[in-house]
Structures are given as structure tokens and as C-alpha cells.
Design an enzyme around this catalytic site. Sequence first.
Site, PDB file in Angstrom:
ATOM      1  N   GLU A 293      27.290 -30.150  -5.329  1.00  0.00           N
ATOM      2  CA  GLU A 293      28.320 -29.445  -4.560  1.00  0.00           C
ATOM      3  C   GLU A 293      29.507 -29.073  -5.436  1.00  0.00           C
ATOM      4  O   GLU A 293      30.082 -27.989  -5.303  1.00  0.00           O
ATOM      5  CB  GLU A 293      28.786 -30.313  -3.377  1.00  0.00           C
ATOM      6  CG  GLU A 293      27.712 -30.613  -2.351  1.00  0.00           C
ATOM      7  CD  GLU A 293      27.315 -29.403  -1.503  1.00  0.00           C
ATOM      8  OE1 GLU A 293      27.873 -28.319  -1.703  1.00  0.00           O
ATOM      9  OE2 GLU A 293      26.416 -29.567  -0.652  1.00  0.00           O
ATOM     10  N   ARG A 297      30.477 -25.139  -6.411  1.00  0.00           N
ATOM     11  CA  ARG A 297      31.743 -24.651  -5.834  1.00  0.00           C
ATOM     12  C   ARG A 297      32.866 -24.626  -6.872  1.00  0.00           C
ATOM     13  O   ARG A 297      33.577 -23.634  -7.002  1.00  0.00           O
ATOM     14  CB  ARG A 297      32.155 -25.535  -4.654  1.00  0.00           C
ATOM     15  CG  ARG A 297      31.115 -25.554  -3.549  1.00  0.00           C
ATOM     16  CD  ARG A 297      31.586 -26.346  -2.350  1.00  0.00           C
ATOM     17  NE  ARG A 297      30.465 -26.741  -1.490  1.00  0.00           N
ATOM     18  CZ  ARG A 297      30.519 -26.853  -0.174  1.00  0.00           C
ATOM     19  NH1 ARG A 297      31.637 -26.620   0.462  1.00  0.00           N
ATOM     20  NH2 ARG A 297      29.461 -27.231   0.521  1.00  0.00           N
ATOM     21  N   ASP A 426      15.813 -25.685  -0.751  1.00  0.00           N
ATOM     22  CA  ASP A 426      16.105 -24.244  -0.727  1.00  0.00           C
ATOM     23  C   ASP A 426      16.458 -23.625  -2.072  1.00  0.00           C
ATOM     24  O   ASP A 426      15.761 -22.740  -2.579  1.00  0.00           O
ATOM     25  CB  ASP A 426      17.209 -23.947   0.306  1.00  0.00           C
ATOM     26  CG  ASP A 426      18.441 -24.861   0.194  1.00  0.00           C
ATOM     27  OD1 ASP A 426      18.452 -25.750  -0.682  1.00  0.00           O
ATOM     28  OD2 ASP A 426      19.390 -24.675   0.986  1.00  0.00           O
ATOM     29  N   GLU A 562      24.267 -17.620   4.848  1.00  0.00           N
ATOM     30  CA  GLU A 562      22.948 -17.149   4.397  1.00  0.00           C
ATOM     31  C   GLU A 562      22.509 -15.810   5.008  1.00  0.00           C
ATOM     32  O   GLU A 562      21.945 -14.960   4.311  1.00  0.00           O
ATOM     33  CB  GLU A 562      21.877 -18.219   4.629  1.00  0.00           C
ATOM     34  CG  GLU A 562      21.970 -19.406   3.671  1.00  0.00           C
ATOM     35  CD  GLU A 562      23.102 -20.374   4.004  1.00  0.00           C
ATOM     36  OE1 GLU A 562      23.618 -20.298   5.139  1.00  0.00           O
ATOM     37  OE2 GLU A 562      23.475 -21.190   3.145  1.00  0.00           O
TER      38      GLU A 562
END
Length: 662
Positions: A293, A297, A426, A562
Site C-alpha cells: 500500500e 500510494r 488482481d 476500477e
Amino acid sequence: MYPPPASAPHRDFISVTLSVGESYDNSKSRRRRSCWRKWKQLSRLQQNMIIFLLAFLILCGFLSYIHMADQWKALSGKPTEERKMMPEVPGLKPANPPVLPAPQKADASPAFSKMLPQRPRKHFRRGPPHLQIRAPNTDSKAGTQGDTKERAAAPGDAHQKENTQRTIISWRGAVIEPEQGTGLPLRRAEAPAKPSPLVTRIQKEPALLNERQEGVIEAFRHAWKGYRQFAWGHDELRPVSRSFSEWFGLGLTLIDALDTMWILGLKQEFEEARTWVSQKLNFKKDVDVNLFESTIRILGGLLSTYHLSGDRLFLRKAKDFGNRLMPAFMTPSKIPYSDVNIGTGVAHPPQWTSDSTVSEVTSIQLEFRELSRLTGVKKFQEAAEEVTRHVHHLSGKKDGLVPMFINTHSGSFTHLGVFTLGARADSYYEYLLKQWIQGGKQETQLLEDYLAAIEGIKTHLVRHSEPNKLTFIGELTHDRFSAKMDHLVCFLPGTLALGVHHGLPADHMELARALMETCYQMNRQMETGLSPEIVHFNLYPPTDNLDVKVKPADRHNLLRPETVESLFYLYRTTGDRKYQDWGWEILQSFNKYTRVPSGGYTSINNVQNPHKPEPRDKMESFFLGETLKYLYLLFSDDQNLLSLDTYVFNTEAHPLPIWALS
Ligand code: DMJ
């Protein structure tokens, strides 16, 4: 009672004899004799005490010598690898030199020049760790070097100062104590480097904005207003309670939103945020961050902002942060731990397992590779690519599909037999393609894995729903198919379209278009026009006309990007305006059901109840980092605005340059 010994009496004192009149003899032998005599005159106890004292002093001297030597070594030189400046991928250079400053060496010193093998932190208690913010690095180069002018204090400073005076409770329940002994705050900000001509063009040209782009800018300004007023410098805005939450305590939303502000042409907002980064952002904190994360980011956000603005402040910050993440890779298998403390350098897996998530360890490569290219420090790229190589050779896949977990000790997949394109897997697929693009389409192994995975998806996971025959991606658990699809899977149509844009098989585009329609319907078929987190498709004709069912626990919407991300790619690659229209509908739904009047947007609990969507009181950083950015780009008709031939977006929508062959 024992009688005293008859022999010489025991004396606990020193007898000193002054021999007056004796001629003075200072010869060595005389001195030695006299010392020896005095020594013999001491009691056993006294002798032992002196011996002990001397031994102690020698030991102290030895230890402080080692310590001093270490410090001297650290001060006098950077690690060898830092001195080497070279392109990481021989023969490759950035695709668009005018946009990208030449690879340069950031001057922040590495946080962990000597990395020791990491022992996973032992957790003897349940619950979150106690986080303590240590004094910031007052001699940080980032805060002083290149200072040229005093800058205005960041907005919300008063609010922030007020908050650092008290204990902050993070959303995970972890306690972050106020900074101790920080000394003087950094007063000056660095002057940004002059942006290159094309960079300036990107920021200046939004003169020809269309109405929809204006709509996105208005939405961004509204979101920013809330963040600026109630959460300045904190991780996330809680717009309903007009407060904030902390995750890493690093100004996550602000960093995630930097390049969006640049792209939207919000100069004033960008400058204010830059001042905060320059004056307040400090990574020398005793705080655990999630490797994935924080990479996508923070590292991704800083790197892309550096590329767009040409401002080396962001590169220095990126390098500092990258160094602090490196201990995560010190595992027996080189598969990184999920968490790392950026202050202490201690990395560890989650409390309940020694596994890492497959998508997490395989979706940090774009950022680490780019950091190496820019800094000339190879260790970032090497560590990240080691993971890719390892996973490439691993058994446990099913026709290119990967399980969701990987063990950091053995390096093997665990929880075998479960395959999804949703959470925990994903972006593995996304980064196979995007790394191949980033590296100038040279690394065929990545392409092979990507193509194999798409075939695996088609074979095992693609089905059609009833009654409208929507194409969707389900999940497989030990060969049992489940018609469950996360909204996260809606990244896939965009990724497929991107692949086709870069020359991959045309039939990928058919799947992309079909899945795009499905993702749109996941929004459209909800009463609020917003997709839930998870849907279940009907495999048999239902009583109503809807293809999707939503379980009560899955009805929330986190302002995720998404669907609009894929709409952007589909519009860019097909030119079909219906994708813009669909995106506009979604933006209007966000405005109708998630907008908080005092500023900010909130995630909601129930996308099926337009009368009571139930705000969750949180604006995720990706709403500004991704969702609004992709909407803005979707509504733009300028194919050259962050061209797909020049940039590749990381999984947090931060554009990074495509490397070109020299
Ligand atoms: C973002 O942090 C990234 O897009 C990530 O790949 C998935 N989750 C969120 C958005 O939904």
C-alpha cells in the site's frame, strides 16, 4: 568464635613509609620495585577491586572504540551500491526525454545502509502494535538543501499543530504519540526545479477544458476542501465527523493526490501540498507501513509527481522512503514481508501468518524499478525483480492463474487451489503487462506469463450471466466455480485494452469490451448507480431482470476507481463516446450519494438504498489519487495528455515513464 590467626595481623590499610634524608632515586627499577612493594602491601580485597576496575575500564574503552569506528564509517561514506550511477536496464532510456529529467542521483542518504537479516517481530499480544513517532530527522537534507525562499505556511497548519499536541488514535486503534523532542520545525521549503517544457504544457494547457472535466475539477476541489480543513497532513478525511483517520501517519491522501492536482492544473493546491511535503513530511518515524500500500500510494505518488513537475524534492523523498522499505525483503525466501517499520527497519509478516499476499509482493515492481532507474541504486530493482523471477518459476499455478498467498520462509504458494482476479491476486496480472510495457517490451518472460494468465482466465473463470448474458469473471475453489466477482476485478477490461494498444491479440479487446459492459452494469443495476464491493451473478434465469445479486455484507462502495479506470482505457483505445457517458453517470452518482456538504466524499454502506445509503465517514486516498484522475482523463479528448505510449500508470493511477530503447 574463631580466634584471629597467630601470624602477621591482617591489615586493611596501606602503610606508607617516608624515608627522610634518603637520596632521591627515580630509576625505572627503583620505581618498579616501589610499585611492586606497594601492590604487595595491599589486601587481597583491595587487589581484586583494582583488578576488576582496570578490567572494566579496558572493556569500556574497547566497546567505545568499536562504536566510534562504526559511527565514523557511517559518516564517512555511503554504501558502495549508492556510489554506482548507472542505468538499470542496459540500453534503455526514458521514452520521452523532454518530460523526464535525466536519471539523477537523489541525495537523501539511505536509512538502512547496513541491513541485517530481519527476524520477524514477535507478537505476544493481540491487537495493533503501539506506534511511537520518534523525533524527526532534523538534519534531513530534504528540508534544507537548496532552500531559496521562505514559503507560506501550509493551510491547516494551525489545525495540525493543535493535533500534534495530543495523542492521535489511528483508525486501526493503534496509538500514535505526539512527536517528542522535535527541535525546531523545518521553516524553509525547497524551491522546485524548473519543469521541462512539456511538463509545463501539461499543467498550463487545461485551458480548453470541457464541461465534464470542469465537473471533475469541481468535485476534486470539494473533496480537497474537506481534506484541507479537517484532515490536513493526515492520512484520510472523515468527512461526516469532520475529522481524520491515520493509517501510516504520513499524509497519505495528500501524497496520493499530488499528481492529480498537477494534471488537473490546480496550481495553488499543488503548491500548498508541496510546502507540506517539504516542511512536514518526515519518514523517520517508528511506524509500521504495509509494503504494497505504501509503495503504490506513497512511492508511486512521489515518483510520478517528480516526473510531472521536475521537482527533485519528490525524488529525494521517494529515495528516502524506498530505502526505508528495503528491510521488508530480508526474508529467507526473498519474498517480502507484508509490513515494515520505516523507523526501526524491522519487517514482519501479519500477526496471524508468515504468508504474504501474492498481489502485494508482485505489484511493487514498477515503482522499485523506476526508483532504481532514477537514482542509479540497483538494490531496489534487484529486490523487486527477484520476486518476479521467483514467482515465475513457482509451481501451484493453474494455466497461468496464481493462488492468493505465498510463504515468506519457504517461498511457496500456500492455500493452493483457490483462484480469483479479485482481492489478493488482481494486480499480479496487471503488473505482468505493465512491467513489460515499462521496460520497452523487452522482458518476454513477463509477456509470456501475462498471455498465459489471460488464457487461464478465459478457460476457467469467464462465464455469462442470466438473463442478459453479461460476461463476467468468477472464482475457482478446488475446481468449484463461484459466480462471485469483486468490483476490484473491473481493472481487467482496462488492462486488456492497454495490452491490445501495445500490440497484444485483438481478441483480448473483445473480452475487454464485454467485461466493460458488465462493470458498467454492476453500477447501473444498483439503485444508487454505484457498484457494490462484491456481486454474485445469476447463472440461471432469475425472477427479475437483474443479472446480479448482492449480499448484505457486500453492499458498500468505497469510492473505488476500477470501473472508471477501465472506462478511461476503453475510451482511449476505441474512441467510443459511450464510455465517457458511462463515466459521467458514475460521477453524478458519486455527487448525489457520497458528497458531504461541508467538504469531501464518503464511502457508503448500502448502494441499494438511495434513501439511506449510510455514509461510512471515510474518504479513501484513492478517490483523489485514482477515481477523479481517471474520470478527468476519460473526459479529455487529448490523446497526448499522459499518452499511453509514453506513460504506464501504476496500480494507484500514478503515471510512470515507459523506458525506450536507446
Ligand atoms: C487501490 O489502492 C489500488 O487500485 C489497488 O490496486 C486496489 N485497491 C485500491 C483501489 O480500489
